[in-house]
Write a protein that holds these residues in place. Structure first.
Motif, PDB file in Angstrom:
ATOM      1  N   GLY A  80       0.798  -1.214   0.000  1.00  0.00           N
ATOM      2  CA  GLY A  80       0.000   0.000   0.000  1.00  0.00           C
ATOM      3  C   GLY A  80       0.837   1.273   0.000  1.00  0.00           C
ATOM      4  O   GLY A  80       0.381   2.306   0.476  1.00  0.00           O
ATOM      5  N   MET A  81       2.037   1.219  -0.527  1.00  0.00           N
ATOM      6  CA  MET A  81       2.903   2.394  -0.549  1.00  0.00           C
ATOM      7  C   MET A  81       2.550   3.265  -1.745  1.00  0.00           C
ATOM      8  O   MET A  81       2.067   2.790  -2.763  1.00  0.00           O
ATOM      9  N   GLU A  82       2.802   4.560  -1.610  1.00  0.00           N
ATOM     10  CA  GLU A  82       2.585   5.518  -2.686  1.00  0.00           C
ATOM     11  C   GLU A  82       3.801   6.427  -2.768  1.00  0.00           C
ATOM     12  O   GLU A  82       4.536   6.574  -1.791  1.00  0.00           O
ATOM     13  N   PRO A  83       3.985   7.073  -3.916  1.00  0.00           N
ATOM     14  CA  PRO A  83       5.101   8.018  -3.999  1.00  0.00           C
ATOM     15  C   PRO A  83       4.871   9.165  -3.011  1.00  0.00           C
ATOM     16  O   PRO A  83       3.731   9.561  -2.761  1.00  0.00           O
ATOM     17  N   PRO A  84       5.922   9.737  -2.465  1.00  0.00           N
ATOM     18  CA  PRO A  84       5.744  10.823  -1.508  1.00  0.00           C
ATOM     19  C   PRO A  84       5.240  12.085  -2.202  1.00  0.00           C
ATOM     20  O   PRO A  84       5.546  12.347  -3.357  1.00  0.00           O
ATOM     21  N   GLY A  85       4.466  12.873  -1.449  1.00  0.00           N
ATOM     22  CA  GLY A  85       3.972  14.134  -1.979  1.00  0.00           C
ATOM     23  C   GLY A  85       5.087  15.167  -1.999  1.00  0.00           C
ATOM     24  O   GLY A  85       6.142  14.979  -1.380  1.00  0.00           O
ATOM     25  N   PRO A  86       4.882  16.280  -2.696  1.00  0.00           N
ATOM     26  CA  PRO A  86       5.937  17.295  -2.775  1.00  0.00           C
ATOM     27  C   PRO A  86       6.281  17.888  -1.418  1.00  0.00           C
ATOM     28  O   PRO A  86       7.409  18.334  -1.201  1.00  0.00           O
ATOM     29  N   GLU A  87       5.339  17.916  -0.489  1.00  0.00           N
ATOM     30  CA  GLU A  87       5.629  18.476   0.839  1.00  0.00           C
ATOM     31  C   GLU A  87       6.533  17.561   1.660  1.00  0.00           C
ATOM     32  O   GLU A  87       7.148  17.994   2.628  1.00  0.00           O
ATOM     33  N   ARG A  88       6.635  16.294   1.277  1.00  0.00           N
ATOM     34  CA  ARG A  88       7.465  15.354   2.035  1.00  0.00           C
ATOM     35  C   ARG A  88       8.865  15.215   1.471  1.00  0.00           C
ATOM     36  O   ARG A  88       9.704  14.558   2.060  1.00  0.00           O
ATOM     37  N   ILE A  89       9.139  15.847   0.335  1.00  0.00           N
ATOM     38  CA  ILE A  89      10.445  15.736  -0.294  1.00  0.00           C
ATOM     39  C   ILE A  89      11.340  16.845   0.235  1.00  0.00           C
ATOM     40  O   ILE A  89      10.986  18.020   0.207  1.00  0.00           O
ATOM     41  N   VAL A  90      12.488  16.469   0.745  1.00  0.00           N
ATOM     42  CA  VAL A  90      13.462  17.423   1.264  1.00  0.00           C
ATOM     43  C   VAL A  90      14.701  17.332   0.390  1.00  0.00           C
ATOM     44  O   VAL A  90      15.258  16.262   0.201  1.00  0.00           O
ATOM     45  N   SER A  91      15.124  18.478  -0.112  1.00  0.00           N
ATOM     46  CA  SER A  91      16.287  18.505  -0.991  1.00  0.00           C
ATOM     47  C   SER A  91      17.552  18.410  -0.151  1.00  0.00           C
ATOM     48  O   SER A  91      17.755  19.171   0.789  1.00  0.00           O
ATOM     49  N   THR A  92      18.419  17.520  -0.478  1.00  0.00           N
ATOM     50  CA  THR A  92      19.664  17.381   0.266  1.00  0.00           C
ATOM     51  C   THR A  92      20.684  18.415  -0.183  1.00  0.00           C
ATOM     52  O   THR A  92      21.566  18.776   0.574  1.00  0.00           O
ATOM     53  N   THR A  93      20.565  18.944  -1.398  1.00  0.00           N
ATOM     54  CA  THR A  93      21.517  19.955  -1.856  1.00  0.00           C
ATOM     55  C   THR A  93      21.322  21.260  -1.115  1.00  0.00           C
ATOM     56  O   THR A  93      22.291  21.938  -0.801  1.00  0.00           O
ATOM     57  N   SER A  94      20.103  21.646  -0.798  1.00  0.00           N
ATOM     58  CA  SER A  94      19.892  22.897  -0.061  1.00  0.00           C
ATOM     59  C   SER A  94      20.407  22.760   1.364  1.00  0.00           C
ATOM     60  O   SER A  94      20.966  23.689   1.925  1.00  0.00           O
ATOM     61  N   ARG A  95      20.241  21.621   1.955  1.00  0.00           N
ATOM     62  CA  ARG A  95      20.765  21.403   3.298  1.00  0.00           C
ATOM     63  C   ARG A  95      22.285  21.432   3.300  1.00  0.00           C
ATOM     64  O   ARG A  95      22.903  21.977   4.188  1.00  0.00           O
ATOM     65  N   ALA A  96      22.878  20.870   2.285  1.00  0.00           N
ATOM     66  CA  ALA A  96      24.330  20.851   2.207  1.00  0.00           C
ATOM     67  C   ALA A  96      24.862  22.266   2.039  1.00  0.00           C
ATOM     68  O   ALA A  96      25.856  22.642   2.660  1.00  0.00           O
ATOM     69  N   SER A  97      24.191  23.097   1.228  1.00  0.00           N
ATOM     70  CA  SER A  97      24.662  24.472   1.052  1.00  0.00           C
ATOM     71  C   SER A  97      24.418  25.284   2.321  1.00  0.00           C
ATOM     72  O   SER A  97      25.224  26.140   2.679  1.00  0.00           O
ATOM     73  N   ASP A  98      23.284  25.050   3.028  1.00  0.00           N
ATOM     74  CA  ASP A  98      23.028  25.731   4.298  1.00  0.00           C
ATOM     75  C   ASP A  98      24.082  25.347   5.323  1.00  0.00           C
ATOM     76  O   ASP A  98      24.589  26.184   6.059  1.00  0.00           O
ATOM     77  N   SER A  99      24.422  24.105   5.351  1.00  0.00           N
ATOM     78  CA  SER A  99      25.421  23.619   6.301  1.00  0.00           C
ATOM     79  C   SER A  99      26.789  24.212   5.993  1.00  0.00           C
ATOM     80  O   SER A  99      27.522  24.612   6.891  1.00  0.00           O
ATOM     81  N   ALA A 100      27.118  24.315   4.708  1.00  0.00           N
ATOM     82  CA  ALA A 100      28.406  24.882   4.322  1.00  0.00           C
ATOM     83  C   ALA A 100      28.461  26.367   4.675  1.00  0.00           C
ATOM     84  O   ALA A 100      29.490  26.867   5.136  1.00  0.00           O
ATOM     85  N   ALA A 101      27.348  27.077   4.496  1.00  0.00           N
ATOM     86  CA  ALA A 101      27.314  28.509   4.819  1.00  0.00           C
ATOM     87  C   ALA A 101      27.472  28.721   6.310  1.00  0.00           C
ATOM     88  O   ALA A 101      28.188  29.621   6.757  1.00  0.00           O
ATOM     89  N   SER A 102      26.814  27.903   7.127  1.00  0.00           N
ATOM     90  CA  SER A 102      26.929  28.074   8.577  1.00  0.00           C
ATOM     91  C   SER A 102      28.338  27.714   9.052  1.00  0.00           C
ATOM     92  O   SER A 102      28.869  28.337   9.966  1.00  0.00           O
ATOM     93  N   ASP A 103      28.964  26.744   8.397  1.00  0.00           N
ATOM     94  CA  ASP A 103      30.350  26.408   8.741  1.00  0.00           C
ATOM     95  C   ASP A 103      31.285  27.570   8.397  1.00  0.00           C
ATOM     96  O   ASP A 103      32.210  27.881   9.135  1.00  0.00           O
ATOM     97  N   LYS A 104      31.014  28.237   7.272  1.00  0.00           N
ATOM     98  CA  LYS A 104      31.854  29.353   6.850  1.00  0.00           C
ATOM     99  C   LYS A 104      31.708  30.519   7.836  1.00  0.00           C
ATOM    100  O   LYS A 104      32.677  31.160   8.209  1.00  0.00           O
ATOM    101  N   GLN A 105      30.471  30.780   8.285  1.00  0.00           N
ATOM    102  CA  GLN A 105      30.232  31.853   9.244  1.00  0.00           C
ATOM    103  C   GLN A 105      30.936  31.554  10.557  1.00  0.00           C
ATOM    104  O   GLN A 105      31.525  32.428  11.177  1.00  0.00           O
ATOM    105  N   ALA A 106      30.897  30.334  10.991  1.00  0.00           N
ATOM    106  CA  ALA A 106      31.514  29.960  12.256  1.00  0.00           C
ATOM    107  C   ALA A 106      33.025  30.122  12.188  1.00  0.00           C
ATOM    108  O   ALA A 106      33.663  30.508  13.167  1.00  0.00           O
TER     109      ALA A 106
END
Length: 124
Positions: A80-106
């Motif tokens: 009974g599985m279905e593809p995830p909706g757009p609200e459940r998809i989290v982009s890993t590239t945006s998290r990686a860039s956010d993480s890199a920016a916070s590391d640079k600030q620190a």
């Protein structure tokens, strides 16, 4: 003396007939056993061929279970599985860039200087 020869002849003749009949009975028993073993061998070969065919079918079935299409069918129908909706998809590239920016600030933030301890207590 003639009767003695007749007895010896009769004994030898009887012994020869008994030996011949015994040998023929052993031959028939061995022949019957050979035929029975031939039938058993034929059945075993048929069973072996059947098992080889079953193995081939099972290998094909196993290979079909590993295809992505089959996994999707099982996931949708049985689980009974279905593809995830757009609200459940989290982009890993945006998290990686956010993480890199916070590391640079620190790394650019000033580091606090440690205060030397002289063993004296602070002001009264």
């Amino acid at each position: 003396m003639n009767t003695r020869r007749a007895r010896i002849f009769l004994f030898n003749w009887t012994l020869a007939v008994v030996a011949t009949v015994s040998a023929y009975c052993v031959h028939l028993a061995m022949r019957g056993r050979t035929v029975a073993l031939g039938y058993e061998l034929g059945k075993a070969r048929n069973e072996q061929a059947r098992l080889r065919e079953v193995k081939r079918v099972l290998e094909l079935e196993s290979a079909s279970y590993k295809t992505p299409e089959r996994v999707e069918i099982v996931a949708r129908s049985l689980l009974g599985m279905e593809p995830p909706g757009p609200e459940r998809i989290v982009s890993t590239t945006s998290r990686a860039s956010d993480s890199a920016a916070s590391d640079k600030q620190a790394s650019q933030a000033p580091t606090p200087k440690p205060t030397p301890t002289t063993g004296e207590s602070g002001p009264p």
